[in-house]
Design a protein around this motif. Sequence first.
Motif, PDB file in Angstrom:
ATOM      1  N   GLU A  66      -3.011   2.302   2.601  1.00  0.00           N
ATOM      2  CA  GLU A  66      -1.636   2.734   2.799  1.00  0.00           C
ATOM      3  C   GLU A  66      -0.787   1.735   2.037  1.00  0.00           C
ATOM      4  OE1 GLU A  66      -0.467   4.101   7.012  1.00  0.00           O
ATOM      5  OE2 GLU A  66      -1.932   2.495   7.328  1.00  0.00           O
ATOM      6  N   SER A  67       0.212   2.214   1.305  1.00  0.00           N
ATOM      7  CA  SER A  67       1.096   1.323   0.559  1.00  0.00           C
ATOM      8  C   SER A  67       2.541   1.768   0.674  1.00  0.00           C
ATOM      9  CB  SER A  67       0.746   1.316  -0.940  1.00  0.00           C
ATOM     10  OG  SER A  67      -0.443   0.646  -1.206  1.00  0.00           O
ATOM     11  N   TRP A  68       3.413   0.780   0.571  1.00  0.00           N
ATOM     12  CA  TRP A  68       4.847   1.012   0.413  1.00  0.00           C
ATOM     13  C   TRP A  68       5.273   0.387  -0.910  1.00  0.00           C
ATOM     14  CZ3 TRP A  68       8.413   3.798   2.960  1.00  0.00           C
ATOM     15  CH2 TRP A  68       8.094   4.258   4.245  1.00  0.00           C
ATOM     16  N   LEU A  69       5.993   1.142  -1.722  1.00  0.00           N
ATOM     17  CA  LEU A  69       6.597   0.630  -2.952  1.00  0.00           C
ATOM     18  C   LEU A  69       8.054   0.325  -2.626  1.00  0.00           C
ATOM     19  CD1 LEU A  69       5.231   3.279  -5.493  1.00  0.00           C
ATOM     20  CD2 LEU A  69       4.118   1.198  -4.663  1.00  0.00           C
ATOM     21  N   LEU A  70       8.441  -0.944  -2.785  1.00  0.00           N
ATOM     22  CA  LEU A  70       9.784  -1.397  -2.399  1.00  0.00           C
ATOM     23  C   LEU A  70      10.525  -1.940  -3.617  1.00  0.00           C
ATOM     24  CD1 LEU A  70       8.751  -3.255   0.885  1.00  0.00           C
ATOM     25  CD2 LEU A  70       9.521  -0.866   0.623  1.00  0.00           C
ATOM     26  N   PRO A  71      11.277  -1.080  -4.328  1.00  0.00           N
ATOM     27  CA  PRO A  71      11.944  -1.509  -5.564  1.00  0.00           C
ATOM     28  C   PRO A  71      12.876  -2.701  -5.409  1.00  0.00           C
ATOM     29  CG  PRO A  71      12.034   0.881  -5.356  1.00  0.00           C
ATOM     30  CD  PRO A  71      11.506   0.341  -4.052  1.00  0.00           C
ATOM     31  N   ALA A  72      13.651  -2.766  -4.327  1.00  0.00           N
ATOM     32  CA  ALA A  72      14.629  -3.849  -4.175  1.00  0.00           C
ATOM     33  C   ALA A  72      13.957  -5.217  -4.086  1.00  0.00           C
ATOM     34  CB  ALA A  72      15.499  -3.620  -2.940  1.00  0.00           C
ATOM     35  N   LEU A  73      12.746  -5.257  -3.535  1.00  0.00           N
ATOM     36  CA  LEU A  73      12.025  -6.527  -3.411  1.00  0.00           C
ATOM     37  C   LEU A  73      11.028  -6.747  -4.547  1.00  0.00           C
ATOM     38  CD1 LEU A  73      11.298  -6.568   0.431  1.00  0.00           C
ATOM     39  CD2 LEU A  73      13.139  -7.724  -0.825  1.00  0.00           C
ATOM     40  N   GLY A  74      10.763  -5.703  -5.329  1.00  0.00           N
ATOM     41  CA  GLY A  74       9.762  -5.820  -6.391  1.00  0.00           C
ATOM     42  C   GLY A  74       8.372  -6.045  -5.826  1.00  0.00           C
ATOM     43  N   LEU A  75       8.065  -5.314  -4.738  1.00  0.00           N
ATOM     44  CA  LEU A  75       6.770  -5.488  -4.074  1.00  0.00           C
ATOM     45  C   LEU A  75       6.117  -4.149  -3.774  1.00  0.00           C
ATOM     46  CD1 LEU A  75       7.697  -8.171  -1.382  1.00  0.00           C
ATOM     47  CD2 LEU A  75       6.439  -8.562  -3.531  1.00  0.00           C
ATOM     48  N   ARG A  76       4.798  -4.157  -3.844  1.00  0.00           N
ATOM     49  CA  ARG A  76       3.981  -3.077  -3.301  1.00  0.00           C
ATOM     50  C   ARG A  76       3.219  -3.712  -2.140  1.00  0.00           C
ATOM     51  NH1 ARG A  76      -0.863   0.547  -6.055  1.00  0.00           N
ATOM     52  NH2 ARG A  76      -1.469   1.588  -4.116  1.00  0.00           N
ATOM     53  N   ILE A  77       3.462  -3.211  -0.938  1.00  0.00           N
ATOM     54  CA  ILE A  77       2.816  -3.757   0.252  1.00  0.00           C
ATOM     55  C   ILE A  77       1.704  -2.789   0.660  1.00  0.00           C
ATOM     56  CG2 ILE A  77       3.115  -4.428   2.662  1.00  0.00           C
ATOM     57  CD1 ILE A  77       6.000  -5.168   1.953  1.00  0.00           C
ATOM     58  N   THR A  78       0.498  -3.309   0.776  1.00  0.00           N
ATOM     59  CA  THR A  78      -0.672  -2.469   1.047  1.00  0.00           C
ATOM     60  C   THR A  78      -1.419  -2.948   2.276  1.00  0.00           C
ATOM     61  OG1 THR A  78      -0.910  -1.937  -1.306  1.00  0.00           O
ATOM     62  CG2 THR A  78      -2.854  -1.599   0.086  1.00  0.00           C
ATOM     63  N   ARG A  79      -1.882  -1.977   3.046  1.00  0.00           N
ATOM     64  CA  ARG A  79      -2.848  -2.210   4.121  1.00  0.00           C
ATOM     65  C   ARG A  79      -4.137  -1.554   3.669  1.00  0.00           C
ATOM     66  NH1 ARG A  79      -0.442  -0.779   9.981  1.00  0.00           N
ATOM     67  NH2 ARG A  79      -2.665  -0.805  10.365  1.00  0.00           N
ATOM     68  N   TRP A  80      -5.200  -2.332   3.610  1.00  0.00           N
ATOM     69  CA  TRP A  80      -6.511  -1.832   3.225  1.00  0.00           C
ATOM     70  C   TRP A  80      -7.295  -1.498   4.489  1.00  0.00           C
ATOM     71  CZ3 TRP A  80      -6.778  -1.159  -1.849  1.00  0.00           C
ATOM     72  CH2 TRP A  80      -6.043  -1.992  -2.692  1.00  0.00           C
ATOM     73  N   TYR A  81      -8.090  -0.448   4.421  1.00  0.00           N
ATOM     74  CA  TYR A  81      -9.008  -0.087   5.504  1.00  0.00           C
ATOM     75  C   TYR A  81     -10.419  -0.194   4.933  1.00  0.00           C
ATOM     76  CZ  TYR A  81      -4.865   1.331   7.905  1.00  0.00           C
ATOM     77  OH  TYR A  81      -3.634   1.319   8.500  1.00  0.00           O
ATOM     78  N   TYR A  82     -11.187  -1.098   5.502  1.00  0.00           N
ATOM     79  CA  TYR A  82     -12.500  -1.439   4.960  1.00  0.00           C
ATOM     80  C   TYR A  82     -13.605  -0.636   5.619  1.00  0.00           C
ATOM     81  CZ  TYR A  82      -9.964  -5.383   3.026  1.00  0.00           C
ATOM     82  OH  TYR A  82      -9.063  -6.143   2.337  1.00  0.00           O
TER      83      TYR A  82
END
Length: 191
Positions: A66-82
């Motif tokens: 699952e990921s969120w693309l956050l333009p204002a912060l310049g970040l892609r935040i991801t949760r990995w499921y293993y």
Amino acid sequence: MTTQREIAEQLGLPVHPPKVEVFDLVANTNTDPKGHVRTVTHFRHQPFGLYLARPTPGHPTIAALESWLLPALGLRITRWYYHPGHEKDVDFYLDVVDIEPGEHRWRTVDHYLDVVVRDRRAAQVLDIDEFVVAVQAKLLDPETAERAMRRACETVEGLARHRYDLAKWLRDNGIELSWHGQLTEDPALRE
């Protein structure tokens, strides 16, 4: 299609060019840096960013993300499921990226630096060596390199100020993320 690694080898570089990903909201796909087109099971647009969930078929250790693309912060935040037996002590993986939002298509350009977050415990910047080599090889112009380093430092500093509570830091930046919660099944297959 030529891969990032092939481009680096052709140019005689010790590191790949910046990784580019495309998120097609109409086709429900994510084209990864190697040119593989992956089916996205869920996109959700919010004023602050774009959420996506997808399986990772054929990956030896990761079942889904699952990921969120956050333009204002310049970040892609991801949760990995293993896959069972491959779990890691990482709650969130933050890629430092430039994000080009669009009505039907989003695009990210990765700038090598990553931040791993162990929620409410620690944060660590990764791939600084790769970043330095990319800057030396002129794969990042000085302005982009400075922006990437500033984003990584501001992220870690903000997380530290909030005792490494990612949700709290994001809320203070006007961002409230929602996730599917603890994995009981592949999150990319649920609605």
